[in-house]
Design an enzyme around this catalytic site. Structure first.
Site, PDB file in Angstrom:
ATOM      1  N   ASP A  16      70.704   0.975 -11.865  1.00 26.37           N
ATOM      2  CA  ASP A  16      71.430   2.089 -12.206  1.00 26.37           C
ATOM      3  C   ASP A  16      73.643   1.629 -11.855  1.00 26.37           C
ATOM      4  O   ASP A  16      73.882   1.018 -10.520  1.00 26.37           O
ATOM      5  CB  ASP A  16      71.038   2.327 -10.154  1.00 26.37           C
ATOM      6  CG  ASP A  16      72.090   4.125 -10.811  1.00 26.37           C
ATOM      7  OD1 ASP A  16      72.401   4.621 -11.587  1.00 26.37           O
ATOM      8  OD2 ASP A  16      72.279   4.608  -9.596  1.00 26.37           O
ATOM      9  N   GLU A  89      75.340  10.921 -19.314  1.00 21.42           N
ATOM     10  CA  GLU A  89      75.290  11.978 -18.910  1.00 21.42           C
ATOM     11  C   GLU A  89      76.541  12.513 -19.553  1.00 21.42           C
ATOM     12  O   GLU A  89      77.668  12.855 -19.313  1.00 21.42           O
ATOM     13  CB  GLU A  89      76.021  12.006 -17.987  1.00 21.42           C
ATOM     14  CG  GLU A  89      75.676  12.933 -16.422  1.00 21.42           C
ATOM     15  CD  GLU A  89      75.543  12.895 -15.238  1.00 21.42           C
ATOM     16  OE1 GLU A  89      75.981  13.550 -14.049  1.00 21.42           O
ATOM     17  OE2 GLU A  89      75.448  11.370 -14.836  1.00 21.42           O
ATOM     18  N   LYS A 125      71.179  12.950 -20.174  1.00 25.47           N
ATOM     19  CA  LYS A 125      71.716  13.216 -18.158  1.00 25.47           C
ATOM     20  C   LYS A 125      72.310  14.736 -18.013  1.00 25.47           C
ATOM     21  O   LYS A 125      73.290  14.466 -18.762  1.00 25.47           O
ATOM     22  CB  LYS A 125      72.079  12.850 -17.749  1.00 25.47           C
ATOM     23  CG  LYS A 125      71.265  11.030 -17.502  1.00 25.47           C
ATOM     24  CD  LYS A 125      71.693   9.835 -16.189  1.00 25.47           C
ATOM     25  CE  LYS A 125      72.589  10.268 -14.795  1.00 25.47           C
ATOM     26  NZ  LYS A 125      72.694   9.066 -13.911  1.00 25.47           N
ATOM     27  N   THR A 149      68.797  15.664 -13.373  1.00 24.50           N
ATOM     28  CA  THR A 149      69.823  14.453 -12.313  1.00 24.50           C
ATOM     29  C   THR A 149      70.161  15.344 -11.401  1.00 24.50           C
ATOM     30  O   THR A 149      69.842  16.496 -11.625  1.00 24.50           O
ATOM     31  CB  THR A 149      71.074  13.217 -12.935  1.00 24.50           C
ATOM     32  OG1 THR A 149      71.250  12.406 -11.892  1.00 24.50           O
ATOM     33  CG2 THR A 149      72.224  13.966 -13.820  1.00 24.50           C
ATOM     34  N   PHE A 171      67.031  12.611  -5.703  1.00 24.57           N
ATOM     35  CA  PHE A 171      67.720  11.609  -5.202  1.00 24.57           C
ATOM     36  C   PHE A 171      67.739  11.323  -4.021  1.00 24.57           C
ATOM     37  O   PHE A 171      67.659  12.210  -2.658  1.00 24.57           O
ATOM     38  CB  PHE A 171      69.436  12.177  -5.607  1.00 24.57           C
ATOM     39  CG  PHE A 171      70.267  12.458  -6.465  1.00 24.57           C
ATOM     40  CD1 PHE A 171      69.798  12.334  -8.148  1.00 24.57           C
ATOM     41  CD2 PHE A 171      71.534  12.038  -6.208  1.00 24.57           C
ATOM     42  CE1 PHE A 171      70.344  11.785  -8.733  1.00 24.57           C
ATOM     43  CE2 PHE A 171      72.669  11.699  -8.108  1.00 24.57           C
ATOM     44  CZ  PHE A 171      72.119  11.569  -9.047  1.00 24.57           C
TER      45      PHE A 171
END
Length: 315
Positions: A16, A89, A125, A149, A171
């Protein structure tokens, strides 16, 4: 065998980060990025030339297009190091606009393809709002794979499964943060660690539901605060982990056991559920943690997108 190598035997390990120079030492399969990680990376001296060259080449294009080209540039560098997929994203400011999200996702894929990257090596994303999930459904129908996400609730996960998205990113750390803050002085770390961590429990619930009902969407735990949260999810489809925590795993030789097992989900007494828009919005509204963290996450990513634009314009 260190914990990182042991984890790789049970779970696909994903890095990440936008700092692709850190990737080689950990040898992850995939990598994920987001606006905050790219913003952090471009402020480092090592990556300044990358942003400068992108701006110089596309200075006459619209700012949103130039940002997408910068994101794709980072993605291509990452893909030159890892064997798997990169997640890129869509601008968080489009989180409530289905058609604009679809258009931006299609453009990102077109930019990757122009660089010779196969469509299957990229995940777009998208924030797991109702509009984002519907955009992902349309993108998947067009052969563009998605990573949903800012996912904090069971209803978001179910709706993503219904939309047949490729992957979701619950998350863990941000769920943990909310419950810890909410409990205040009543919070006891030992009682909320490992399998009892509220973020870990959320991922386990989603994972077991998906496996029992044969939902193909991949589950990738994300946003970890400590190694304990990671090891408590060993066996999850994927886990996306910061370089700092990857280093801690690599430095530890503590034993690691499988925590999640798809075959074990078959014996659980679960009921299938589904969400149309009205039921989804009501279920999300009933979950104060998910409502707050989703809104907070979108705002934070939007702020960092603006900061990134400002840096680009200053070049």
């Amino acid at each position: 065998m260190n914990q990182l190598d042991a984890l790789k035997q049970l779970t696909t390990v994903v890095a990440d980060t936008g700092d692709f120079n850190q990737l080689a030492q950990f040898k992850p399969q995939d990598a994920t990025t987001n606006p905050s990680l790219i913003l952090k990376a471009v402020q480092k001296a090592d990556y300044a030339p990358l942003m400068q060259s992108t701006m110089a080449r596309f200075k006459d294009r619209a700012l949103d297009e130039t940002m997408d080209r910068l994101l794709v540039r980072f993605g291509c560098e990452i893909l030159s190091i890892i064997p798997g997929r990169v997640s890129t994203e869509v601008d968080a400011r489009l989180s409530f606009d289905t058609s604009a999200t679809v258009a931006r996702g299609e453009r990102l894929i077109a930019l990757y393809q122009a660089e010779g990257i196969h469509i299957d090596r990229v995940l777009i994303k998208v924030a797991a709002t109702w509009e984002g999930i519907q955009a992902a459904r349309l993108l998947e129908q067009r052969g563009i794979h998605t990573n949903l996400t800012l996912l904090f609730s069971f209803c978001q996960a179910v709706a993503c499964g219904q939309a047949r998205v490729q992957l979701i990113s619950p998350f863990v750390g941000r769920i943990y943060d909310w419950y810890k803050k909410s409990a205040g002085s009543a919070w006891t770390e030992d009682a909320n660690a490992g399998a009892n961590d509220p973020g870990v429990k959320s991922v386990c619930e989603i994972y077991n539901y998906y496996k029992q009902f044969g939902i193909a969407t991949e589950v990738m735990g994300a946003s970890f605060r400590n190694v304990g949260q990671i090891t408590a999810l060993a066996g999850c489809d994927l886990l996306t982990i910061s370089p700092e925590l990857l280093a801690q795993l690599a430095a530890s030789d503590a034993p690691l056991q499988r925590a999640l097992d798809a075959s074990a989900a078959d014996s659980l007494d679960l009921q299938v559920v589904d969400f149309d828009e009205a039921r989804f919005r009501y279920a999300l509204n009933e979950d104060a943690m998910a409502t707050e963290k989703l809104a907070e996450g979108i705002r934070a990513f939007a702020v960092d997108a603006v900061k990134l634009e400002q840096l680009m314009q200053a070049v």
